[in-house]
Enzyme design. Structure first.
Site, mmCIF file in Angstrom:
data_model
loop_
_atom_site.group_PDB
_atom_site.id
_atom_site.type_symbol
_atom_site.label_atom_id
_atom_site.label_comp_id
_atom_site.label_asym_id
_atom_site.label_seq_id
_atom_site.Cartn_x
_atom_site.Cartn_y
_atom_site.Cartn_z
ATOM 1 N N CYS A 1 -17.281 1.511 -25.979
ATOM 2 C CA CYS A 1 -18.615 2.110 -25.996
ATOM 3 C C CYS A 1 -19.164 2.283 -24.590
ATOM 4 O O CYS A 1 -20.134 1.610 -24.190
ATOM 5 C CB CYS A 1 -19.544 1.281 -26.867
ATOM 6 S SG CYS A 1 -19.050 1.421 -28.577
ATOM 7 N N GLU A 2 -18.530 3.134 -23.827
ATOM 8 C CA GLU A 2 -18.953 3.476 -22.464
ATOM 9 C C GLU A 2 -18.584 4.937 -22.262
ATOM 10 O O GLU A 2 -17.445 5.333 -22.561
ATOM 11 C CB GLU A 2 -18.169 2.655 -21.417
ATOM 12 C CG GLU A 2 -18.392 1.171 -21.448
ATOM 13 C CD GLU A 2 -19.554 0.712 -20.567
ATOM 14 O OE1 GLU A 2 -20.060 1.524 -19.755
ATOM 15 O OE2 GLU A 2 -19.939 -0.459 -20.709
ATOM 16 N N GLU B 1 4.800 -6.193 1.682
ATOM 17 C CA GLU B 1 4.150 -6.734 0.482
ATOM 18 C C GLU B 1 3.902 -5.630 -0.547
ATOM 19 O O GLU B 1 2.762 -5.366 -0.914
ATOM 20 C CB GLU B 1 2.808 -7.369 0.862
ATOM 21 C CG GLU B 1 2.903 -8.499 1.855
ATOM 22 C CD GLU B 1 1.531 -9.017 2.275
ATOM 23 O OE1 GLU B 1 0.500 -8.393 1.915
ATOM 24 O OE2 GLU B 1 1.484 -10.040 2.962
ATOM 25 N N PRO B 2 4.952 -4.969 -1.016
ATOM 26 C CA PRO B 2 4.732 -3.883 -1.970
ATOM 27 C C PRO B 2 4.329 -4.402 -3.338
ATOM 28 O O PRO B 2 4.860 -5.406 -3.812
ATOM 29 C CB PRO B 2 6.118 -3.221 -2.043
ATOM 30 C CG PRO B 2 7.072 -4.343 -1.769
ATOM 31 C CD PRO B 2 6.386 -5.233 -0.772
ATOM 32 N N GLY B 3 3.377 -3.751 -3.926
ATOM 33 C CA GLY B 3 3.018 -4.031 -5.313
ATOM 34 C C GLY B 3 3.337 -2.789 -6.125
ATOM 35 O O GLY B 3 4.385 -2.671 -6.765
ATOM 36 N N ARG C 1 -8.019 1.974 -14.263
ATOM 37 C CA ARG C 1 -7.896 2.754 -13.032
ATOM 38 C C ARG C 1 -8.566 4.134 -13.094
ATOM 39 O O ARG C 1 -9.245 4.526 -12.148
ATOM 40 C CB ARG C 1 -6.426 2.915 -12.628
ATOM 41 C CG ARG C 1 -5.711 1.586 -12.363
ATOM 42 C CD ARG C 1 -4.444 1.761 -11.559
ATOM 43 N NE ARG C 1 -4.741 2.192 -10.208
ATOM 44 C CZ ARG C 1 -4.700 3.422 -9.779
ATOM 45 N NH1 ARG C 1 -4.319 4.385 -10.577
ATOM 46 N NH2 ARG C 1 -5.021 3.724 -8.548
ATOM 47 N N GLY D 1 0.794 -1.230 0.000
ATOM 48 C CA GLY D 1 0.000 0.000 0.000
ATOM 49 C C GLY D 1 0.816 1.265 0.000
ATOM 50 O O GLY D 1 0.265 2.355 0.161
#
Ligand code: LLP
Length: 461
Positions: A389-390, A319-321, A358, A285
């Site tokens: 198409c959104e 636990e870095p992502g 994101r 995080g």
């Protein structure tokens, strides 16, 4: 928002001769060779970020009682009956109080995992699929921790068979299921309870996981009861305590509040149950800069964490992502059209929410810049939108950008984490290619999907 620091460190994709580069390679050349949309990862940057984190936590005690539990290489990857150590050693034969367990979900590409495996990283996984990838990439089982509120019986079994370092258990029922399964398999399952410390982390509500209303972990009181059960169970062995409070957090304070809670859980387990836990896992995080807001000051966090752990005999797992891979990746996209609608200017690109969800899903901010600078282009406020198409399909909104022409390439930054891995085939769009640049080498880490990939499993052939 929390405190953040904007650092002036060298950018992972510097501009040379007006063109963005990844190492020695121009993003323009890579886009021509591999087509767009294209993910490009800078492997050197990933390793640099891992070193930064290790340096920030270098103040951890190396000779506390926790580090006395040295892993026995002869028992690694053992099957049923395997009793793993509770040490968090980062490298075999070189006891360290820190294990960087890369959060595979951020970017599970094998080439990225292999790079980190060679550098001694462990893995934080949340599924059998991630276990498969991590082992495939050469991450030793004894450096793999398994989190998640909904591990299936099959997944628990796979973890036991592989001989992973620890299961981060998120409910009393999961602990029961794991104990029963391990007993049936004649194994002893190493466990750490994931604690919900009830801290607010001031990030997007979807990525805030450490408050009492979140589905993750259990209260400190319930955790204590689970340690009591584990201590009494012949097929369970309590090895650590775990917490993960959310993602993209820029303020050290919530991490430290969470650490205080889990350290007290560990102390209470020792005082009242006589259990010596080997490690605290502080989760991931760690926030990165998105060009607008700053990054978490990991050096301050590292010093404070080391201070709090001193003399407690507890190793540390991180636990870095995003911290490792986020700004080490860009998404290169080609401008298809520029259109005016009312007062708005839309830059329509060949990438959208299918490649990078994101912005539309979390309001995530990613800086966007032209791959090749054009000093003559006038800067306008534009929406960068995809072909899906959104109406929610956008990469950036109301952003000043030198107005590009059709055919120009744009680079969407900080896309190395939760980019490709959250990509979809919506609108029957083949997913893009991924390229890893490491030193002089360019590797096609995943080829672009073709139309026949789209229908695989739907036809007989
Ligand atoms: N550990 C656990 C147990 C996790 O659930 C996560 C992320 C991490 C570590 C790594 O967090 P990081 O260091 O990358 O922030 N898709 C969202 C982020 C979801 C994070 C899920 N868990 C986004 O794109 O912002």
């Amino acid at each position: 928002m929390g405190a953040g620091v904007l650092t002036a460190a060298s950018p992972p994709f510097p501009r040379r001769g007006g063109v963005l580069h990844c190492g020695a390679h121009s993003l323009e050349r890579l886009a021509i060779q591999y087509q767009t949309p294209l993910y490009v990862y800078n492997g050197d940057r990933i390793l640099e970020r891992k070193r930064t984190l290790e340096e920030a936590f270098a103040g951890l005690e190396t000779d506390g009682p926790g580090t006395a539990l040295t892993p026995d290489p002869t028992t690694s990857r053992a099957g049923p009956g395997h009793r793993p150590s509770n040490r968090a050693s980062a490298r075999q034969g070189a006891p360290s109080p820190l294990l960087v367990a890369y959060s595979v979900k951020a970017n599970p590409n094998l080439a990225v995992l292999e790079l980190l495996a060679r550098d001694g990283a462990g893995a934080d996984i949340v599924s059998g699929g991630e276990l498969y990838r991590a082992l495939r990439a050469g991450i030793p089982a004894e450096r793999i921790v398994f989190a998640g509120v909904g591990k299936s019986a099959d997944e628990l079994r796979q973890g036991i068979e592989a001989g992973i370092m620890s299961f981060h258990v998120e409910s009393a029922q999961e602990l029961d299921a794991l104990g029963a399964l391990a007993a049936e398999m004649g194994a002893v399952a190493p466990v750490a309870v994931r604690v919900n410390p009830d801290v607010q982390s001031f990030t997007h509500e979807f990525t805030s996981t450490g408050h009492a209303a979140a589905k993750f972990g259990v209260s400190p009181g319930e955790a204590h009861g689970m340690y009591r059960c584990a201590a009494a169970h012949p097929a369970l062995r309590a090895v650590g305590v775990d917490v993960h409070i959310g993602s993209q957090i820029r303020d050290p304070a919530p991490f430290l509040r969470a650490l205080d809670v889990v350290v007290e859980v560990a102390e209470r387990a020792r005082r009242e149950l006589g259990i010596e836990l080997g490690y605290v896992d502080l989760g991931g995080g760690f926030g990165i800069s998105d060009g607008e807001a700053g990054a978490l000051d990991v050096h301050t966090l590292g010093r404070e964490v080391a201070d709090r752990l001193r003399g407690r005999g507890l190793d540390l797992i991180l636990e870095p992502g995003r911290f490792l891979v986020g700004d080490a990746g860009v998404l290169i996209t080609c401008v298809l059209y520029v259109k005016q609608s009312g007062k708005k200017t839309f830059v329509v690109t060949d990438a959208g929410m299918t490649e990078l969800i994101r912005p539309s899903h979390y309001g995530g901010v990613h800086s966007v810049s032209p791959v090749r600078e054009n000093g003559r282009a006038r800067v306008e406020r534009v929406d960068v939108v995809g072909p899906v198409c959104e109406q929610g399909d956008f990469l950036a909104r109301d952003r000043p950008l030198p107005l590009p022409r059709p055919g120009a390439l744009l680079s969407v930054h900080q896309a190395g984490a939760y980019g490709f891995t959250m990509a979809s085939n919506y609108n029957s769009r083949p997913r893009p290619a991924e390229v890893l640049v490491h030193g002089e080498h360019v590797t096609l880490a995943r080829r672009r999907e073709r139309y026949d990939d789209l229908i695989r499993g739907e036809t007989d052939d």
